[in-house]
Scaffold this active site. Structure first.
Site, PDB file in Angstrom:
ATOM      1  N   ASP A  67       1.108   2.206   7.271  1.00 38.46           N
ATOM      2  CA  ASP A  67       2.431   1.923   6.705  1.00 38.46           C
ATOM      3  C   ASP A  67       3.451   2.614   7.605  1.00 38.46           C
ATOM      4  O   ASP A  67       3.561   3.838   7.609  1.00 38.46           O
ATOM      5  CB  ASP A  67       2.489   2.453   5.269  1.00 38.46           C
ATOM      6  CG  ASP A  67       3.814   2.124   4.581  1.00 38.46           C
ATOM      7  OD1 ASP A  67       4.829   1.985   5.291  1.00 38.46           O
ATOM      8  OD2 ASP A  67       3.827   2.037   3.339  1.00 38.46           O
TER       9      ASP A  67
ATOM     10  N   LYS B 140      13.682  -0.904   3.924  1.00 41.13           N
ATOM     11  CA  LYS B 140      14.126   0.407   4.359  1.00 41.13           C
ATOM     12  C   LYS B 140      14.823   0.311   5.726  1.00 41.13           C
ATOM     13  O   LYS B 140      15.813  -0.361   5.839  1.00 41.13           O
ATOM     14  CB  LYS B 140      12.933   1.360   4.353  1.00 41.13           C
ATOM     15  CG  LYS B 140      12.112   1.323   3.044  1.00 41.13           C
ATOM     16  CD  LYS B 140      12.953   1.694   1.851  1.00 41.13           C
ATOM     17  CE  LYS B 140      12.251   1.774   0.503  1.00 41.13           C
ATOM     18  NZ  LYS B 140      11.179   0.897   0.169  1.00 41.13           N
TER      19      LYS B 140
ATOM     20  N   TYR C 226       2.806   6.669  -0.970  1.00 38.58           N
ATOM     21  CA  TYR C 226       3.945   6.161  -1.733  1.00 38.58           C
ATOM     22  C   TYR C 226       3.435   5.780  -3.134  1.00 38.58           C
ATOM     23  O   TYR C 226       2.386   5.145  -3.272  1.00 38.58           O
ATOM     24  CB  TYR C 226       4.545   4.952  -1.002  1.00 38.58           C
ATOM     25  CG  TYR C 226       5.470   4.159  -1.882  1.00 38.58           C
ATOM     26  CD1 TYR C 226       6.614   4.738  -2.425  1.00 38.58           C
ATOM     27  CD2 TYR C 226       5.201   2.838  -2.208  1.00 38.58           C
ATOM     28  CE1 TYR C 226       7.448   4.026  -3.261  1.00 38.58           C
ATOM     29  CE2 TYR C 226       6.038   2.110  -3.039  1.00 38.58           C
ATOM     30  CZ  TYR C 226       7.164   2.717  -3.565  1.00 38.58           C
ATOM     31  OH  TYR C 226       7.981   2.014  -4.398  1.00 38.58           O
TER      32      TYR C 226
ATOM     33  N   ARG D  51       7.306 -22.539   1.532  1.00 39.46           N
ATOM     34  CA  ARG D  51       6.356 -21.447   1.258  1.00 39.46           C
ATOM     35  C   ARG D  51       5.423 -21.295   2.455  1.00 39.46           C
ATOM     36  O   ARG D  51       5.063 -20.182   2.849  1.00 39.46           O
ATOM     37  CB  ARG D  51       5.569 -21.719  -0.034  1.00 39.46           C
ATOM     38  CG  ARG D  51       4.392 -20.795  -0.213  1.00 39.46           C
ATOM     39  CD  ARG D  51       3.871 -20.707  -1.650  1.00 39.46           C
ATOM     40  NE  ARG D  51       3.806 -21.960  -2.358  1.00 39.46           N
ATOM     41  CZ  ARG D  51       2.918 -22.949  -2.126  1.00 39.46           C
ATOM     42  NH1 ARG D  51       2.013 -22.826  -1.169  1.00 39.46           N
ATOM     43  NH2 ARG D  51       2.942 -24.054  -2.836  1.00 39.46           N
TER      44      ARG D  51
END
Ligand SMILES: Cc1ncc(COP(=O)(O)O)c(C=O)c1O
Length: 395
Positions: free
Chosen positions: A188, A213, A116, A63
């Site tokens: 973004d 994406k 978004y 982690r």
């Protein structure tokens, strides 16, 4: 890679963070599918590879750090021109970690009035309960953004081009505005990618990605990333990433990095195909309006031309026949797959009002219901045009 001249984008995409593996010489960073690492002595991890800032680092627990994730993070930092990058389990996980690092209860953020839908939902339904206020503004209009700011504004959040209306924000102007008021500019950069647009070089403080994406590029992995200009902010984010734990898994980081290697050539083909699709749609009688920043008639064209290399693979259009025609076009498309998401090699079509942006229905961010969004893939363009032709016939 350092021979005086800075290596080109494609070279860095293929090599940054991806030195041959020291034990075997494997040219591809291995998938370090491990949760923990044997330590040399109590509280003394073995030495790992050099980090971006040159210091040796050791690994304790995945982690906190994992070499496959580090390879992706180092590559993304390099491509965006940042001091550090962090890879997350999804774009939303990256957004959440960022906002809970740079904002606190009582703060305020300005977000795009066509953000978004998931970003809007994070602000409206999750972080508002935590005491983070927000207002929306058309990010194409810097005066409107300035008017939406309050003394508590800690960040201006921008997408450019926006999803799904493809509005364009002037990043250098908004960076100045944010900094004059003691706030950060967050961009973004999912739609443009670092190949087409470099927000940090224009003054932004943080770049956000849904790596699901274009960066991943093959619709086979969900992920997110943050890239920052300031190494101290990078450290703070790394602390939060470890403390809250939504890290990218080793295999997901590996898949994303494999996608990143071909980002430049894919983006050029996405842009080539999108330009042909735009040309086709502009002369089609069923189409009332085409939204694409590459069109000289687009209100953000000049700004986009000044800050983007090309205009991307996302195209939206409105149907003269209204919502029923938009829904019909989506249902009739064959090669363009009817699906949410974007940025993969395959072309997708969707109806934002009922699909990706259903979560903003009835809010100030609701999108027109005659709108269709295309993610133009890298297939043979004549096949894409033929599919659109049959999908729009008679509408
Ligand atoms: C512009 C933009 N930002 C962020 C996200 C969220 O990313 P993810 O779906 O990887 O959580 C998306 C997802 O569609 C997006 O389109």
């Amino acid at each position: 890679m350092s021979h005086g001249r800075k290596a080109g984008f494609e070279t860095r995409a293929i090599h940054a963070g991806q030195e041959p593996e020291p034990v075997t010489g494997a040219v591809v960073p291995p998938i370090f599918q491990t949760s923990t690492y044997a330590q040399a002595e109590v509280a003394r991890p073995r030495r790992g590879g050099p980090s971006r800032n040159g210091s040796a680092r050791g690994y304790e627990y995945s982690r906190t750090g994992n070499p496959t994730r580090d390879a992706l993070q180092d590559c993304l930092a390099e491509l965006e021109g940042g001091a550090a990058a962090l890879a997350f389990a999804s774009g939303m996980a990256a957004e959440d970690a960022l906002l809970r690092t740079i904002c606190g209860p009582g703060d305020h953020v300005v977000i795009p009035d066509d953000a978004y839908g998931g970003t809007y939902r994070l602000f409206a339904r999750v972080l508002r309960r935590w005491g983070l206020a927000f207002d929306t503004a058309p990010v194409a209009d810097p005066d409107a953004v300035a008017a939406a700011m309050t003394p508590a504004t800690t960040a201006i959040w921008v997408e450019t081009p926006t999803n799904p209306l493809l509005g364009v924000a002037d990043l250098a102007r908004l960076a100045d505005l944010a900094h004059q008021r003691g706030a950060k500019l967050v961009v973004d950069n999912t739609f443009a990618t670092p190949y087409l647009q470099q927000p940090l070089a224009l003054g932004a403080d943080v770049v956000v990605h849904s790596t699901t994406k274009y960066l991943g590029g093959h619709s086979d992995v969900v992920g997110g990333a943050l890239v920052v200009a300031d190494p101290d902010l990078g450290q703070e984010l790394a602390f939060h990433q470890n403390a809250t734990g939504a890290v990218a898994a080793p295999f997901d980081a590996w898949l994303t990095l494999r996608g990143v290697k071909t980002l430049g050539v894919r983006m050029d083909r996405h842009c080539d195909n999108a330009e042909r699709v735009v040309e086709f749609l502009c002369q089609h009688p069923a189409v009332a309006d085409v939204l694409y920043p590459g069109l000289p008639s687009h209100p953000g064209h000049k700004v986009a031309a000044g800050q983007m290399r090309r205009f991307g693979g996302m195209v939206s259009f409105r149907l003269a026949g209204g919502a029923p025609a938009a829904v019909d076009a989506c249902n009739r498309a064959r090669l363009f797959l009817l699906a949410e998401s974007l940025g993969g090699v395959e072309s997708l079509i969707e109806h934002p009002a009922r699909m990706t942006h259903a979560s903003v229905a009835g809010s100030p961010l609701a999108v027109p219901d005659d709108l269709v969004r295309l993610s133009v893939g890298i297939e043979t363009v004549e096949d894409l045009l033929a599919d659109l032709d049959q999908a729009l016939e008679g509408l």
